[in-house]
Design a protein around this motif. Structure first.
Motif, PDB file in Angstrom:
ATOM      1  N   GLU A 178       0.850  -1.314   0.002  1.00 17.44           N
ATOM      2  CA  GLU A 178       0.059  -0.026   0.070  1.00 17.44           C
ATOM      3  C   GLU A 178       0.907   1.277   0.029  1.00 17.44           C
ATOM      4  OE1 GLU A 178      -2.630  -0.413   3.494  1.00 17.44           O
ATOM      5  OE2 GLU A 178      -3.707  -2.180   2.590  1.00 17.44           O
ATOM      6  N   LYS A 198      -0.687   4.237  -2.569  1.00 21.22           N
ATOM      7  CA  LYS A 198      -1.838   3.796  -3.168  1.00 21.22           C
ATOM      8  C   LYS A 198      -3.046   4.511  -2.578  1.00 21.22           C
ATOM      9  CE  LYS A 198      -2.043  -0.759  -4.370  1.00 21.22           C
ATOM     10  NZ  LYS A 198      -2.348  -2.092  -4.163  1.00 21.22           N
ATOM     11  N   SER A 199      -3.966   5.240  -3.909  1.00 23.84           N
ATOM     12  CA  SER A 199      -5.121   5.574  -3.164  1.00 23.84           C
ATOM     13  C   SER A 199      -6.177   4.896  -3.010  1.00 23.84           C
ATOM     14  CB  SER A 199      -5.296   6.657  -4.319  1.00 23.84           C
ATOM     15  OG  SER A 199      -5.814   6.314  -5.503  1.00 23.84           O
ATOM     16  N   ALA A 200      -7.430   5.159  -2.658  1.00 24.34           N
ATOM     17  CA  ALA A 200      -8.624   4.272  -2.494  1.00 24.34           C
ATOM     18  C   ALA A 200      -9.138   3.673  -3.761  1.00 24.34           C
ATOM     19  CB  ALA A 200      -9.640   5.202  -1.866  1.00 24.34           C
ATOM     20  N   ASP A 201      -8.684   4.450  -4.963  1.00 25.32           N
ATOM     21  CA  ASP A 201      -9.057   3.847  -6.485  1.00 25.32           C
ATOM     22  C   ASP A 201      -7.836   3.001  -6.794  1.00 25.32           C
ATOM     23  OD1 ASP A 201      -7.761   6.163  -6.586  1.00 25.32           O
ATOM     24  OD2 ASP A 201      -9.118   6.849  -8.222  1.00 25.32           O
ATOM     25  N   SER A 202      -6.978   2.566  -6.006  1.00 28.92           N
ATOM     26  CA  SER A 202      -5.823   2.068  -6.496  1.00 28.92           C
ATOM     27  C   SER A 202      -4.894   2.570  -7.555  1.00 28.92           C
ATOM     28  CB  SER A 202      -6.050   0.573  -7.198  1.00 28.92           C
ATOM     29  OG  SER A 202      -6.979  -0.289  -5.992  1.00 28.92           O
ATOM     30  N   VAL A 203      -4.759   3.739  -7.298  1.00 32.83           N
ATOM     31  CA  VAL A 203      -3.642   4.438  -8.327  1.00 32.83           C
ATOM     32  C   VAL A 203      -2.579   4.954  -7.386  1.00 32.83           C
ATOM     33  CG1 VAL A 203      -3.461   6.790  -9.412  1.00 32.83           C
ATOM     34  CG2 VAL A 203      -5.664   5.389  -9.699  1.00 32.83           C
ATOM     35  N   LYS A 205       0.341   7.151  -6.086  1.00 32.93           N
ATOM     36  CA  LYS A 205       0.969   8.742  -6.273  1.00 32.93           C
ATOM     37  C   LYS A 205       2.311   8.729  -5.778  1.00 32.93           C
ATOM     38  CE  LYS A 205      -0.077  13.106  -3.930  1.00 32.93           C
ATOM     39  NZ  LYS A 205      -0.871  13.856  -2.676  1.00 32.93           N
TER      40      LYS A 205
END
Length: 211
Positions: A178, A198-203, A205
């Motif tokens: 993560e 990792k963002s909530a939409d799995s992208v 940063k």
């Protein structure tokens, strides 16, 4: 020499945001291959940190055995690390390759891999290591080394390379990252630190951190 007097100035390489892969797993595979090609000793050795039931951290060195969607390692499920992961499935993993002046840190959730995957790796191991998985009650107190040698001798009289099976208490885990940080040593302690979150939409940063 005093420990406080030990200093190394890192000058081998650099690391910039624009040069890293969008995926930390893909970036890690690049660094793993470079570590392998550089003949880094035990390049797949990693420090695995879990959390004890009392909330205190617990670390040990284990070996990385695969890199796919995450990092795969194997152990006794009844070991200290296995019990800690059962209670708290989050862990941190650190690699340090001094020859390359590099460190990589992973943080994420850990879960057991499939029985099929564990079987596949278990039967690829040397027979002596397979026996060891059966013999050792990992992390429990034993009276002496003779205990292990006696258990090994007893088991070898009952089992052969053709008849051995994988113990249910032994298998693999996969850490799905993560957060990941790539650290490249630089001169004057102004190291390069590239952090993936990792963002909530799995992208993912990607940001630079101060050393």
């Amino acid at each position: 020499m005093k420990l406080a007097d030990i200093r190394i100035d890192y000058t081998l390489k650099s690391l910039d945001e624009k040069d890293v892969n969008e995926s930390p797993i893909d970036q890690f595979k690049i660094w793993v291959e470079e570590a392998h090609q550089s003949k880094v000793d035990e390049w797949n050795a990693m420090n695995l940190s879990t959390v004890r039931p009392d909330g205190r951290p617990n670390s040990r060195i284990v070996l990385l055995k695969d890199v796919d969607t995450g990092l795969v390692f194997f152990t006794n499920y009844n070991s200290a690390k296995g019990n800690e992961l059962e209670q708290n499935p989050f862990a941190a993993i650190t690699f340090f390759w001094p020859v390359l002046e590099r460190q990589v840190r992973f943080m994420g959730k850990v879960s057991k891999i499939s029985s099929q995957e564990s079987d596949e790796y278990f039967f690829s191991r040397p027979f002596a290591s397979q026996i060891g998985a059966w013999v050792s009650p990992q992390s429990t107190v034993i009276r002496d080394r003779a205990y292990l040698e006696e258990k090994e001798s007893e088991l070898l009289q009952k089992i052969s390379q053709e008849s051995i099976t994988r113990p249910e208490h032994w298998g693999g885990y996969r850490l799905i990252p993560e957060e990941v940080e790539f650290w490249q040593g630089r001169s004057s302690r102004l190291h390069d630190r590239i952090h993936y979150q990792k963002s909530a939409d799995s992208v993912w940063k990607i940001e630079r951190l101060a050393p």
